[in-house]
Design a protein around this motif. Structure first.
Motif, mmCIF file in Angstrom:
data_model
loop_
_atom_site.group_PDB
_atom_site.id
_atom_site.type_symbol
_atom_site.label_atom_id
_atom_site.label_comp_id
_atom_site.label_asym_id
_atom_site.label_seq_id
_atom_site.Cartn_x
_atom_site.Cartn_y
_atom_site.Cartn_z
ATOM 1 N N UNK A 291 -21.170 -7.101 -14.565
ATOM 2 C CA UNK A 291 -22.036 -6.150 -15.265
ATOM 3 C C UNK A 291 -22.188 -6.546 -16.727
ATOM 4 N N UNK A 292 -21.118 -7.018 -17.349
ATOM 5 C CA UNK A 292 -21.204 -7.497 -18.736
ATOM 6 C C UNK A 292 -22.182 -8.660 -18.836
ATOM 7 N N UNK A 293 -22.154 -9.556 -17.845
ATOM 8 C CA UNK A 293 -23.080 -10.688 -17.843
ATOM 9 C C UNK A 293 -24.513 -10.228 -17.609
ATOM 10 N N UNK A 294 -24.689 -9.216 -16.766
ATOM 11 C CA UNK A 294 -26.023 -8.672 -16.507
ATOM 12 C C UNK A 294 -26.581 -8.011 -17.763
ATOM 13 N N UNK A 295 -25.739 -7.271 -18.457
ATOM 14 C CA UNK A 295 -26.171 -6.633 -19.707
ATOM 15 C C UNK A 295 -26.629 -7.697 -20.706
ATOM 16 N N UNK A 296 -25.873 -8.751 -20.847
ATOM 17 C CA UNK A 296 -26.274 -9.834 -21.749
ATOM 18 C C UNK A 296 -27.613 -10.438 -21.330
ATOM 19 N N UNK A 297 -27.821 -10.576 -20.032
ATOM 20 C CA UNK A 297 -29.089 -11.112 -19.536
ATOM 21 C C UNK A 297 -30.238 -10.157 -19.826
ATOM 22 N N UNK A 298 -30.042 -8.885 -19.541
ATOM 23 C CA UNK A 298 -31.095 -7.905 -19.799
ATOM 24 C C UNK A 298 -31.438 -7.819 -21.287
ATOM 25 N N UNK A 299 -30.448 -8.104 -22.152
ATOM 26 C CA UNK A 299 -30.660 -8.062 -23.600
ATOM 27 C C UNK A 299 -31.104 -9.412 -24.161
ATOM 28 N N UNK A 300 -31.449 -10.345 -23.272
ATOM 29 C CA UNK A 300 -31.920 -11.685 -23.668
ATOM 30 C C UNK A 300 -30.872 -12.484 -24.431
ATOM 31 N N UNK A 301 -29.602 -12.251 -24.118
ATOM 32 C CA UNK A 301 -28.527 -12.971 -24.791
ATOM 33 C C UNK A 301 -27.903 -14.046 -23.904
ATOM 34 N N UNK A 302 -28.282 -14.081 -22.630
ATOM 35 C CA UNK A 302 -27.694 -15.044 -21.706
ATOM 36 C C UNK A 302 -28.627 -15.235 -20.506
ATOM 37 N N UNK A 303 -28.320 -16.250 -19.702
ATOM 38 C CA UNK A 303 -29.093 -16.503 -18.493
ATOM 39 C C UNK A 303 -28.714 -15.512 -17.388
ATOM 40 N N UNK A 304 -29.560 -15.442 -16.393
ATOM 41 C CA UNK A 304 -29.322 -14.561 -15.255
ATOM 42 C C UNK A 304 -28.094 -15.052 -14.474
ATOM 43 N N UNK A 305 -27.056 -14.225 -14.314
ATOM 44 C CA UNK A 305 -25.853 -14.667 -13.611
ATOM 45 C C UNK A 305 -26.019 -14.808 -12.100
ATOM 46 N N UNK A 306 -27.050 -14.206 -11.528
ATOM 47 C CA UNK A 306 -27.349 -14.384 -10.104
ATOM 48 C C UNK A 306 -28.788 -13.959 -9.832
ATOM 49 N N UNK A 307 -29.735 -14.885 -9.969
ATOM 50 C CA UNK A 307 -31.147 -14.539 -9.810
ATOM 51 C C UNK A 307 -31.544 -14.267 -8.364
ATOM 52 N N UNK A 308 -32.733 -13.715 -8.193
ATOM 53 C CA UNK A 308 -33.224 -13.349 -6.867
ATOM 54 C C UNK A 308 -33.294 -14.557 -5.948
ATOM 55 N N UNK A 309 -33.582 -15.731 -6.504
ATOM 56 C CA UNK A 309 -33.658 -16.933 -5.673
ATOM 57 C C UNK A 309 -32.326 -17.233 -4.990
#
Length: 326
Positions: A291-309
């Protein structure tokens, strides 16, 4: 967006401990509202977890203007519907596994994402747990030399502590779960193999059932060939005798092996100089690192930790292992 303000659709058993409280503990993250079709249960969850708002319909929760992201934690049968509703409402999505009932529904979500600015991450949270990160680190360092093959054995009796207990046992209703216990736990295991070894070149598998219900597979047996050259074999048996109970993954290399449990906190490295054991402590809420990684992704601070692909790869592989792919 400076803070991800969450709503949860489906505040049941999974959200109670594994994930729900983590949304309030991660930096730049707030849990604003929860939804459950049973209004009294939604209210009870909200009171106990100090969540300001609760609803009994997804539409009502998605209409809350203070929410900019949703966690969809319902059974798979409603993942497609609620994901499309959330994207249409302009919300980012953290979607539980398996991402949909089947690959076709997953493709619909992937296509919908192309026509929106919304973001989506699939909840294959083991990627971010310390034991599994250690495995990836050891593989990257060449701790066992060139990786040759991997083996998973999941042998469990009909009543297994690996499977969350629910009143209606919806996991054995394929119209709700997608396909029995295999569809409940195998996404995590297949995802980690993909996460470790990369692009999948070929899959073959077979399944059988002691159950008369179509698409509920008690026994799944298959192989995967990765473009990296790694060979994989796996067996999942949910009608095993208690004396044969087992849950283990072993990765073999030219200079040793790595052994671990998907539900444990220990990694064993075996090589010519002996055995090293690495022990870890999972967080109280096991989805918190993801969830911490997802928050960073949603805030444009990191890459998607597990994309839809990646979620689609897992869905396709599951169908191939079950012998359903055509």
């Amino acid at each position: 967006m400076k803070t991800v303000k969450w709503g949860i659709i489906g505040c049941g058993d999974v959200a109670e401990v594994k994930s729900g409280p983590a949304f309030q503990k991660v930096k730049q993250s707030e849990l604003i509202a929860v939804m459950r079709r049973n209004k009294s249960k939604a209210e009870d969850f909200a009171k106990r977890h100090k969540v300001p708002f609760h609803y009994d319909t997804a539409a009502a929760l998605l209409g809350h203007k203070g929410i900019n992201a949703v966690y969809i934690a319902t059974p798979p049968s409603t993942h497609l519907k609620y994901t499309l509703m959330a994207l249409d409402a302009g919300k980012d999505v953290y979607l539980e596994k398996p991402m949909t009932l089947n690959f076709i529904e997953g493709k619909i979500i992937a296509e919908a994402l192309k026509n929106t600015s919304g973001k989506l991450t699939v909840a294959h949270y083991r990627r971010k747990l310390p034991a599994f990160e250690k495995v990836k680190q050891l593989l990257g360092e060449g701790a066992i030399g060139k990786v040759q093959c991997a083996d998973i054995q999941i042998l469990q009796p009909r009543k297994s502590e690996l499977i969350a207990d629910t009143d209606d046992n919806w996991r054995l209703r394929p119209e709700v779960s997608g396909g029995g216990y295999f569809y409940d736990i195998a996404p995590h295991q297949i995802d980690l193999m993909y996460h470790y070894f990369g692009v999948i070149k070929g899959v073959a598998g077979f399944s059988s059932s002691d159950n008369t219900i179509e698409l509920v597979d008690d026994l799944v047996n298959g192989i995967i060939h990765f473009e990296s050259g790694v060979q994989f074999r796996g067996i999942w048996n949910f009608t095993a005798s208690g004396v044969n109970k087992k849950e283990e993954c072993v990765i073999y290399g030219a200079e040793g092996s790595i052994r671990f449990s998907f539900y444990g906190e220990e990694v064993q490295l075996q090589h010519n100089n002996g055995t090293e054991v690495f022990s870890f402590k999972n967080p109280d809420h096991v989805q918190q690192p993801m969830i911490a990684a997802v928050v960073d992704y949603f805030l444009d601070k990191a890459e998607n930790p597990c994309p839809v692909e990646d979620g689609l790869v897992v869905m396709q592989t599951m169908e191939q292992l079950c012998g359903r792919w055509s």
